[in-house]
Design an enzyme around this catalytic site. Structure first.
Site, PDB file in Angstrom:
ATOM      1  N   ASP A  97      -2.410 -38.527 -20.225  1.00 34.50           N
ATOM      2  CA  ASP A  97      -2.318 -39.091 -21.569  1.00 34.50           C
ATOM      3  C   ASP A  97      -2.598 -40.593 -21.601  1.00 34.50           C
ATOM      4  OD1 ASP A  97      -1.761 -38.645 -24.340  1.00 34.50           O
ATOM      5  OD2 ASP A  97       0.184 -39.580 -24.087  1.00 34.50           O
TER       6      ASP A  97
ATOM      7  N   THR B 148      13.011 -50.458 -18.563  1.00 39.10           N
ATOM      8  CA  THR B 148      11.804 -51.098 -18.033  1.00 39.10           C
ATOM      9  C   THR B 148      11.826 -52.581 -18.357  1.00 39.10           C
ATOM     10  OG1 THR B 148      10.524 -49.067 -18.356  1.00 39.10           O
ATOM     11  CG2 THR B 148       9.278 -51.099 -18.061  1.00 39.10           C
ATOM     12  N   LEU B 149      11.602 -53.398 -17.350  1.00 32.47           N
ATOM     13  CA  LEU B 149      11.642 -54.851 -17.538  1.00 32.47           C
ATOM     14  C   LEU B 149      10.429 -55.308 -18.340  1.00 32.47           C
ATOM     15  CD1 LEU B 149      13.544 -57.182 -16.518  1.00 32.47           C
ATOM     16  CD2 LEU B 149      11.765 -57.668 -14.829  1.00 32.47           C
TER      17      LEU B 149
ATOM     18  N   ASP C 150       8.312 -38.109 -23.891  1.00 38.19           N
ATOM     19  CA  ASP C 150       8.346 -38.853 -22.631  1.00 38.19           C
ATOM     20  C   ASP C 150       9.578 -38.466 -21.826  1.00 38.19           C
ATOM     21  OD1 ASP C 150       6.040 -40.189 -23.191  1.00 38.19           O
ATOM     22  OD2 ASP C 150       6.955 -42.163 -23.448  1.00 38.19           O
TER      23      ASP C 150
ATOM     24  N   GLU D 283      -3.542 -51.520 -20.669  1.00 44.40           N
ATOM     25  CA  GLU D 283      -3.356 -52.941 -20.928  1.00 44.40           C
ATOM     26  C   GLU D 283      -3.732 -53.778 -19.709  1.00 44.40           C
ATOM     27  OE1 GLU D 283      -1.130 -50.843 -23.957  1.00 44.40           O
ATOM     28  OE2 GLU D 283      -0.981 -50.700 -21.772  1.00 44.40           O
TER      29      GLU D 283
ATOM     30  N   ASP E  99       3.868 -47.374 -19.504  1.00 47.87           N
ATOM     31  CA  ASP E  99       4.061 -46.060 -20.152  1.00 47.87           C
ATOM     32  C   ASP E  99       3.639 -44.915 -19.234  1.00 47.87           C
ATOM     33  OD1 ASP E  99       5.141 -47.128 -22.463  1.00 47.87           O
ATOM     34  OD2 ASP E  99       3.197 -47.346 -23.433  1.00 47.87           O
TER      35      ASP E  99
ATOM     36  N   LEU F 158       7.553 -57.654 -19.548  1.00 44.72           N
ATOM     37  CA  LEU F 158       6.761 -58.679 -18.863  1.00 44.72           C
ATOM     38  C   LEU F 158       6.923 -60.028 -19.567  1.00 44.72           C
ATOM     39  CD1 LEU F 158       3.538 -56.613 -18.159  1.00 44.72           C
ATOM     40  CD2 LEU F 158       5.180 -57.428 -16.470  1.00 44.72           C
TER      41      LEU F 158
END
Length: 313
Positions: A289, A222-223, A142, A294, A309, A225
């Site tokens: 990819d 990344t925050l 990544d 979600e 992602d 959720l």
């Protein structure tokens, strides 16, 4: 000059005059349209500009409370976000009070808890900005900066389905190791003069750690959720098989799309349109990819497809 010649000459001049007039009017209209397009573009860019500020005005709420209240079934953040700069500043600067291995997945990440109890996901820098990953579209690690770019593309497109992301430098020796769990701490090592870690994930290997520049590591944050919005995982109907020589059904069956449209949750509600939006989004970021996606749990197909992602580019 004979009368006939005069008439012909006048006719030619009249045609030239008409074409010149039309051309000038078209040019004026085009120029006016271009100017309006430019003004609209500048207005959009001004609206998208984010200044990282250290405090919130006109509220006693924390940045984390505001970001949590933004989340609704069809968007992660609203169109008007005057507090965005303060929230992103907090993500980039708040003290790290705990560090652990990342949640399940194939790629290296760390789960951090910032001052105030906010969870964030830290993805470390693995490549230089100009490095080109060769091979399959889904090959390689990544890219942390891809997460940052994808978040801002989500804002530009007006989807508002990607969690907030910001870049951050962390000192592994002074900020992470003192608050790391034993599980994460056991994956730290030193390579040359650089502090490294390899974490826990499907493809994480001690032989392939992510290394800081000395002790300082660049990455994306990344925050997380809100926990009141649990996620549900779905297999993407247009996912790859990831097996050499084996095609997915959508790659050879021309009636596959019709079959998907008759299957829940794609037979009603916005989910199929979200899949199409996501295909555009993934094409623009070079992501090949997205084998799963979600949504929020127990939504009966009404939830958005959440853009998580986005670092595979």
């Amino acid at each position: 000059m004979k009368l006939k010649q005069r008439v012909v000459l006048l006719a030619i001049l009249l045609v030239i005059f008409i074409f010149t007039k039309v051309f000038l009017i078209d040019n004026l209209d085009t120029s006016a349209a271009n100017r309006e397009d430019q003004r609209a573009f500048h207005r959009m860019m001004a609206g998208l500009r984010v200044e990282l500020v250290s405090k919130l005005d006109h509220t006693l709420q924390s940045p984390w409370e505001i970001a949590s209240q933004w989340v609704v079934p069809r968007e992660v953040y609203p169109e008007e976000t005057p507090e965005l700069g303060a929230i992103m500043h907090a993500m980039a600067t708040k003290k790290i009070i705990k560090a652990d291995v990342g949640y399940k997945g194939t790629q290296l990440k760390a789960l951090l808890i910032l001052e105030g109890g906010q969870k964030v996901v830290f993805k470390p820098k693995r490549y230089n900005r100009d490095y080109v990953v060769e091979g399959e579209p889904y090959a390689g690690y990544d890219r942390h900066n891809a997460e940052v770019a994808a978040f801002h593309l989500d804002r530009i497109l007006g989807f508002r389905r990607a969690p907030l992301v910001v870049g951050r430098f962390v000192n592994l020796r002074t900020e992470i190791k003192p608050v790391a769990t034993e599980q994460l701490l056991s994956t730290f090592l030193t390579v040359g003069n650089n502090t490294c870690f390899y974490g826990k994930c499907y493809y994480c290997r001690e032989t392939e750690p992510a290394c800081a520049d000395g002790d300082t590591m660049e990455g994306s944050v990344t925050l997380w959720l809100p926990d009141v919005w649990p996620l549900q995982k779905h297999r993407h109907p247009w996912g790859r098989t990831y097996r050499e020589g084996k095609l997915a059904r959508w790659e050879y069956d021309e009636s596959y799309c019709d079959a998907v449209k008759k299957t829940s949750p794609y037979d009603s509600g916005p989910r199929l349109l979200d899949i199409i939006d996501t295909a555009v989004f993934d094409y623009l970021i070079g992501n090949a990819d997205r084998h799963h996606y979600e949504s929020f749990q127990d939504d009966e197909g009404a939830s958005m497809l959440i853009l998580l992602d986005n670092a595979k580019r």
